[in-house]
Each structure stands twice: as C-alpha cells, then as structure tokens.
Design a protein around this motif. Structure first.
Motif, PDB file in Angstrom:
ATOM      1  N   THR A  65      -0.237  23.797  21.422  1.00  0.00           N
ATOM      2  CA  THR A  65       1.058  23.974  21.303  1.00  0.00           C
ATOM      3  C   THR A  65       1.604  22.306  20.826  1.00  0.00           C
ATOM      4  OG1 THR A  65       1.421  23.340  23.675  1.00  0.00           O
ATOM      5  CG2 THR A  65       1.814  25.605  22.872  1.00  0.00           C
ATOM      6  N   GLN A  66       1.006  21.453  21.211  1.00  0.00           N
ATOM      7  CA  GLN A  66       1.473  20.070  20.865  1.00  0.00           C
ATOM      8  C   GLN A  66       1.146  19.741  19.630  1.00  0.00           C
ATOM      9  OE1 GLN A  66       0.547  16.649  23.336  1.00  0.00           O
ATOM     10  NE2 GLN A  66       0.099  15.210  21.507  1.00  0.00           N
ATOM     11  N   CYS A  67      -0.164  20.000  18.925  1.00  0.00           N
ATOM     12  CA  CYS A  67      -0.799  19.832  17.548  1.00  0.00           C
ATOM     13  C   CYS A  67       0.223  20.772  16.700  1.00  0.00           C
ATOM     14  CB  CYS A  67      -2.046  20.145  17.371  1.00  0.00           C
ATOM     15  SG  CYS A  67      -3.307  19.314  18.114  1.00  0.00           S
ATOM     16  N   TRP A  68       0.570  22.097  16.969  1.00  0.00           N
ATOM     17  CA  TRP A  68       1.580  22.733  16.184  1.00  0.00           C
ATOM     18  C   TRP A  68       2.770  22.029  15.946  1.00  0.00           C
ATOM     19  CZ3 TRP A  68       0.207  26.679  12.965  1.00  0.00           C
ATOM     20  CH2 TRP A  68       1.180  27.331  12.526  1.00  0.00           C
ATOM     21  N   GLN A  69       3.500  21.676  17.053  1.00  0.00           N
ATOM     22  CA  GLN A  69       4.619  21.033  17.036  1.00  0.00           C
ATOM     23  C   GLN A  69       4.891  19.869  16.330  1.00  0.00           C
ATOM     24  OE1 GLN A  69       6.391  20.191  20.933  1.00  0.00           O
ATOM     25  NE2 GLN A  69       8.420  19.979  20.227  1.00  0.00           N
ATOM     26  N   HIS A  70       3.884  18.879  16.332  1.00  0.00           N
ATOM     27  CA  HIS A  70       3.822  17.708  15.661  1.00  0.00           C
ATOM     28  C   HIS A  70       3.474  17.788  14.363  1.00  0.00           C
ATOM     29  CE1 HIS A  70       3.533  14.407  18.915  1.00  0.00           C
ATOM     30  NE2 HIS A  70       4.031  15.525  19.727  1.00  0.00           N
ATOM     31  N   ALA A  71       2.820  19.010  13.873  1.00  0.00           N
ATOM     32  CA  ALA A  71       2.633  19.222  12.501  1.00  0.00           C
ATOM     33  C   ALA A  71       3.527  19.753  11.699  1.00  0.00           C
ATOM     34  CB  ALA A  71       1.221  20.000  12.272  1.00  0.00           C
ATOM     35  N   HIS A  72       4.514  20.512  12.434  1.00  0.00           N
ATOM     36  CA  HIS A  72       5.553  21.228  11.780  1.00  0.00           C
ATOM     37  C   HIS A  72       7.118  20.652  12.131  1.00  0.00           C
ATOM     38  CE1 HIS A  72       2.199  23.945  11.468  1.00  0.00           C
ATOM     39  NE2 HIS A  72       2.635  24.423  10.529  1.00  0.00           N
ATOM     40  N   ASP A  73       7.059  19.632  12.967  1.00  0.00           N
ATOM     41  CA  ASP A  73       8.449  19.066  13.024  1.00  0.00           C
ATOM     42  C   ASP A  73       8.266  17.647  12.874  1.00  0.00           C
ATOM     43  OD1 ASP A  73      10.909  18.686  14.244  1.00  0.00           O
ATOM     44  OD2 ASP A  73      10.653  19.103  16.134  1.00  0.00           O
ATOM     45  N   GLN A  74       9.029  17.469  11.678  1.00  0.00           N
ATOM     46  CA  GLN A  74       9.135  15.967  11.131  1.00  0.00           C
ATOM     47  C   GLN A  74       9.775  14.935  11.998  1.00  0.00           C
ATOM     48  OE1 GLN A  74      10.662  16.610   7.253  1.00  0.00           O
ATOM     49  NE2 GLN A  74       8.858  17.583   6.366  1.00  0.00           N
ATOM     50  N   ARG A  75      10.950  15.705  13.054  1.00  0.00           N
ATOM     51  CA  ARG A  75      11.442  14.861  13.615  1.00  0.00           C
ATOM     52  C   ARG A  75      10.804  13.895  14.590  1.00  0.00           C
ATOM     53  NH1 ARG A  75      15.374  19.122  16.231  1.00  0.00           N
ATOM     54  NH2 ARG A  75      13.530  20.145  16.152  1.00  0.00           N
ATOM     55  N   ILE A  76       9.726  14.377  15.165  1.00  0.00           N
ATOM     56  CA  ILE A  76       8.806  13.950  16.026  1.00  0.00           C
ATOM     57  C   ILE A  76       8.198  12.650  15.618  1.00  0.00           C
ATOM     58  CG2 ILE A  76       6.466  13.993  17.546  1.00  0.00           C
ATOM     59  CD1 ILE A  76       7.251  17.059  17.631  1.00  0.00           C
ATOM     60  N   HIS A  77       7.874  12.471  14.348  1.00  0.00           N
ATOM     61  CA  HIS A  77       7.161  11.268  13.951  1.00  0.00           C
ATOM     62  C   HIS A  77       7.980  10.207  13.215  1.00  0.00           C
ATOM     63  CE1 HIS A  77       3.224  13.717  14.268  1.00  0.00           C
ATOM     64  NE2 HIS A  77       3.429  12.990  15.065  1.00  0.00           N
ATOM     65  N   ARG A  78       9.457  10.874  12.916  1.00  0.00           N
ATOM     66  CA  ARG A  78      10.493  10.021  12.282  1.00  0.00           C
ATOM     67  C   ARG A  78      10.570   8.539  12.785  1.00  0.00           C
ATOM     68  NH1 ARG A  78      15.446  13.262  11.174  1.00  0.00           N
ATOM     69  NH2 ARG A  78      13.722  14.536   9.790  1.00  0.00           N
ATOM     70  N   ARG A  79      10.401   8.482  13.974  1.00  0.00           N
ATOM     71  CA  ARG A  79      10.697   7.059  14.602  1.00  0.00           C
ATOM     72  C   ARG A  79       9.757   6.200  14.444  1.00  0.00           C
ATOM     73  NH1 ARG A  79       7.488   7.048  18.778  1.00  0.00           N
ATOM     74  NH2 ARG A  79       7.130   9.296  19.885  1.00  0.00           N
ATOM     75  N   LEU A  80       8.657   6.705  13.875  1.00  0.00           N
ATOM     76  CA  LEU A  80       7.226   5.944  13.724  1.00  0.00           C
ATOM     77  C   LEU A  80       7.447   4.969  12.587  1.00  0.00           C
ATOM     78  CD1 LEU A  80       4.576   8.503  14.584  1.00  0.00           C
ATOM     79  CD2 LEU A  80       5.506   6.550  16.141  1.00  0.00           C
TER      80      LEU A  80
END
Length: 54
Positions: free
Chosen positions: A9-24
């Motif tokens: 679930t975490q890998c899938w979400q991080h791969a398909h939701d660009q908002r998660i890594h936007r702050r990096l």
C-alpha cells in the motif's frame, strides 16, 4: 486509487500520488521510502484474493 491485491500500500501510494513527494527538494530522498527499502514491506501488503485454481 485502491491498491491492487498483493501490492504494498505504501509503495503504491508513493508511486501514484505526486503530492507525497512534492515537499522534497531536488535530489532529496523520501525518508519513508528509504526506510521501506531497508526494512521491507512489513504489514503494508494488500491481501491477495483467494485463488480458485485448485
């Protein structure tokens, strides 16, 4: 978006939701992803459907 059976679930979400890594920042690794790569998926795997093959 639902995680497909058998996927993390975490890998899938991080791969398909660009908002998660936007702050990096540029070339900055996501601490959650790095921890996940080192320690594995744990209990994050979506349950697979029961096979009716047999």
């Amino acid at each position: 978006m639902d995680t497909p059976p058998g996927e993390c679930t975490q890998c899938w979400q991080h791969a398909h939701d660009q908002r998660i890594h936007r702050r990096l920042g540029p070339r900055e690794d996501c601490p959650q992803c790095v921890d996940h790569m080192i320690n594995g998926h744990g209990s994050h795997l979506a349950p697979k459907k029961k096979s009716s093959w047999w």
